[in-house]
Design a protein around this motif. Structure first.
Motif, short mmCIF file in Angstrom:
data_model
loop_
_atom_site.label_atom_id
_atom_site.label_comp_id
_atom_site.label_asym_id
_atom_site.label_seq_id
_atom_site.Cartn_x
_atom_site.Cartn_y
_atom_site.Cartn_z
N LEU A 1 0.84 -1.19 0.00
CA LEU A 1 0.00 0.00 0.00
C LEU A 1 0.88 1.25 0.00
CD1 LEU A 1 -2.57 -1.01 2.77
CD2 LEU A 1 -2.87 -1.19 0.29
N THR A 2 0.44 2.30 -0.69
CA THR A 2 1.09 3.60 -0.62
C THR A 2 0.13 4.67 -0.10
OG1 THR A 2 0.54 4.03 -2.95
CG2 THR A 2 2.70 3.05 -2.47
N ASP A 3 -1.11 4.30 0.14
CA ASP A 3 -2.08 5.19 0.78
C ASP A 3 -3.13 4.35 1.48
OD1 ASP A 3 -4.02 4.36 -1.17
OD2 ASP A 3 -3.25 5.86 -2.55
N GLY A 4 -3.94 4.99 2.31
CA GLY A 4 -4.97 4.27 3.04
C GLY A 4 -4.59 4.06 4.50
N LYS A 5 -5.30 3.16 5.17
CA LYS A 5 -5.09 2.90 6.59
C LYS A 5 -5.05 1.41 6.87
CE LYS A 5 -7.55 7.08 8.12
NZ LYS A 5 -8.61 7.61 9.01
N VAL A 6 -4.17 1.01 7.79
CA VAL A 6 -4.13 -0.37 8.28
C VAL A 6 -3.86 -0.33 9.77
CG1 VAL A 6 -3.36 -1.40 6.10
CG2 VAL A 6 -1.67 -0.58 7.74
N ILE A 7 -4.26 -1.40 10.46
CA ILE A 7 -4.03 -1.52 11.90
C ILE A 7 -3.14 -2.72 12.15
CG2 ILE A 7 -5.11 -1.79 14.17
CD1 ILE A 7 -7.65 -0.55 13.01
N VAL A 8 -2.00 -2.48 12.79
CA VAL A 8 -1.00 -3.53 13.05
C VAL A 8 -1.01 -3.84 14.55
CG1 VAL A 8 1.45 -4.13 12.90
CG2 VAL A 8 0.41 -2.63 11.16
N PRO A 9 -1.02 -5.12 14.95
CA PRO A 9 -0.98 -5.45 16.37
C PRO A 9 0.18 -4.76 17.08
CG PRO A 9 -1.41 -7.42 15.08
CD PRO A 9 -1.07 -6.34 14.11
N ALA A 10 -0.08 -4.18 18.24
CA ALA A 10 0.97 -3.48 18.99
C ALA A 10 2.11 -4.42 19.35
CB ALA A 10 0.38 -2.84 20.24
N ASP A 11 1.80 -5.68 19.65
CA ASP A 11 2.85 -6.65 19.98
C ASP A 11 3.81 -6.85 18.81
OD1 ASP A 11 1.92 -7.02 22.51
OD2 ASP A 11 0.83 -8.87 22.07
N VAL A 12 3.28 -6.80 17.59
CA VAL A 12 4.12 -6.95 16.40
C VAL A 12 5.07 -5.75 16.27
CG1 VAL A 12 4.10 -7.05 13.87
CG2 VAL A 12 2.45 -8.39 15.20
N ILE A 13 4.56 -4.55 16.56
CA ILE A 13 5.40 -3.35 16.50
C ILE A 13 6.53 -3.45 17.52
CG2 ILE A 13 5.44 -0.86 16.85
CD1 ILE A 13 3.97 -1.72 14.32
N ARG A 14 6.21 -3.90 18.72
CA ARG A 14 7.24 -4.02 19.76
C ARG A 14 8.27 -5.08 19.39
NH1 ARG A 14 2.80 -2.33 23.23
NH2 ARG A 14 1.88 -4.42 23.20
N ARG B 1 17.06 -10.47 8.73
CA ARG B 1 16.07 -10.38 9.79
C ARG B 1 14.76 -9.83 9.26
NH1 ARG B 1 19.49 -7.25 14.26
NH2 ARG B 1 20.64 -6.61 12.39
N VAL B 2 13.66 -10.30 9.81
CA VAL B 2 12.36 -9.78 9.40
C VAL B 2 11.36 -9.96 10.54
CG1 VAL B 2 11.65 -11.99 8.37
CG2 VAL B 2 10.56 -9.85 7.61
N ALA B 3 10.50 -8.99 10.72
CA ALA B 3 9.40 -9.08 11.68
C ALA B 3 8.11 -8.90 10.89
CB ALA B 3 9.52 -7.98 12.73
N THR B 4 7.18 -9.82 11.05
CA THR B 4 5.94 -9.78 10.29
C THR B 4 4.74 -9.98 11.21
OG1 THR B 4 5.92 -12.16 9.83
CG2 THR B 4 7.09 -10.75 8.26
N GLY B 5 3.59 -9.61 10.71
CA GLY B 5 2.35 -9.83 11.44
C GLY B 5 1.17 -9.57 10.55
N SER B 6 0.02 -10.09 10.95
CA SER B 6 -1.20 -9.91 10.17
C SER B 6 -1.87 -8.59 10.56
CB SER B 6 -2.18 -11.06 10.42
OG SER B 6 -1.62 -12.28 10.00
#
Length: 205
Positions: free
Chosen positions: A68-81, A109-114
């Motif tokens: 995505l280059t525009d719009g909105k998404v919500i990422v789990p806070a645990d994934v961000i941490r 290295r990679v961190a991913t989440g739904s």
């Protein structure tokens, strides 16, 4: 997009995310993508953290789950941490947001989440756009005071900032009125007096 790992303000914003799993949308961090900035926000219904991060998205690529280059998404806070922890010692990382996936990666290295499905509550009207007065003080002295006061606070204790003519006093919101730091010099218009109460985790430096 290539940027500092897990855009630097994101873990600080994630502190405000709700931990109540019965409100799944609020356990996430919202990323709002525009042509020139990311707006990162989180709330537990009582506090709202918002950060604006300049960015330049890479050109869109075609595919089933294109970035995505525009719009909105919500990422789990645990994934961000987790992303902040995994990529803590990297200078640059690649952030990818799709309609279903978050990824923050660096070589090896990679961190991913739904992505969390749902819609974040509107918050723009909660923040004032005009102010009757502005206080200006040195960041080093104020940051030091906050760090000294924070260990005195229990989980539910607030931090108090008392702003009066020419000074700011930082106090722990406990029964012991002697826990305080300051006053620290600051500039405000004459006669201004303001008193602010913060959650301790909102004032971390």
């Amino acid at each position: 997009m290539t940027a500092p790992p897990s855009p630097t303000p994101a873990p600080r914003v994630a502190v405000a995310a709700c931990t109540d799993e019965t409100l799944p949308v609020l356990t996430g961090v919202e990323f709002t993508l525009t042509a020139d900035q990311l707006v990162i926000s989180a709330t537990d219904r009582y506090a709202f953290h918002v950060a604006h991060v300049p960015w330049k998205p890479s050109p869109k690529t075609k595919g089933k789950d294109e970035p995505l280059t525009d719009g909105k998404v919500i990422v789990p806070a645990d994934v961000i941490r987790d992303a902040a922890r995994i990529l803590a010692d990297t200078d640059r990382a690649t952030l990818t947001l799709t309609a279903s996936q978050f990824a923050d990666s660096a070589p090896g290295r990679v961190a991913t989440g739904s992505i969390i499905e749902g819609e974040f509550p509107g918050y723009a009207a909660l923040f004032p756009t005009e102010f009757e007065a502005v206080a200006t003080t040195g960041t080093e002295a104020l940051s030091t005071a906050i760090r000294h006061i924070t260990p005195l606070l229990d989980k539910a204790d607030p931090m108090l900032l008392d702003i009066a003519d020419g000074q700011i006093t930082v106090r722990a919101g406990t029964d012991d009125a002697e826990h305080g730091e300051g006053p620290y010099p600051q500039r405000t218009p004459p006669g201004v007096r303001a008193f602010f109460v913060f959650q301790a985790n909102c004032c971390s430096c």
